[in-house]
Design an enzyme around this catalytic site. Structure first.
Site: not given
Length: 191
Positions: A8-11, A13, A15, A58, A82
């Protein structure tokens, strides 16, 4: 044996703000970039042959950071995007309840169905498992796409969890069936 590591992608804003990102193209934030670097260091300890990614920034940026450290290039595919969140994209739960009421999930708001997401993800995985038989492949994508694809490939596996940002879920394919070697592992973020 073909091995696929779903990441899964990084975090971002959004999120943090708990906004429905869907297919809105939201970039990583500083923490997300650092998570991707930490993930890349982890992935360096293993052998990988290819890296694929959603084309949303992302995921692509997460993949690029990993690929740079592994001296690889990233191939994008829109099937790895997504779930499209329709009219709810960009909203928080509170905003959804305010606009559409507490039963907002039962309304037709243009949200892509689980079945369509599952079909996209499974189509991609089937294609690469056939084309790159016996190789070790990283796929950087999104929580719903990863979960629904895994649910289709391994129905008995309980995927009703929140996939952590930059978590790794590793599946193996023996040519007939899939099994899960590692699930939602984000140990690299705890070191």
């Amino acid at each position: 044996m073909t091995t696929i590591a779903f990441v899964r992608h990084g975090i971002t804003d959004w999120n943090y703000e708990r906004r429905a990102q869907g297919q809105s193209d939201i970039p990583l934030n500083g923490e997300g970039r650092q998570q991707a670097i930490t993930l890349a260091v982890r992935m360096q300890t293993e052998k990988w042959d290819l890296i694929f990614s959603s084309d949303l920034s992302r995921a692509k940026e997460t993949a690029d950071i990993v690929a740079d450290m592994l001296e690889m290039s990233v191939v994008t595919d829109q099937r790895l995007r997504e779930m499209h969140k329709g009219e709810t994209e960009g909203t928080t739960l509170e905003e959804r309840v305010s606009r559409w009421g507490s039963q907002w999930e039962s309304q037709s708001l243009g949200i892509e169905s689980d079945e369509l997401v599952m079909n996209r993800g499974t189509s991609f995985v089937t294609d690469i498992a056939k084309a790159y038989h016996g190789q070790r492949i990283i796929i950087v994508s999104h929580g719903a796409l990863i979960g629904l694809t895994i649910k289709q490939l391994i129905p008995q596996l309980n995927i009703d969890v929140h996939f952590n940002n930059t978590s790794v879920t590793t599946l193996n394919f023996n040519g007939t069936e899939w099994d899960c070697e590692l699930f939602n592992c984000a140990k690299h973020l705890r070191t």
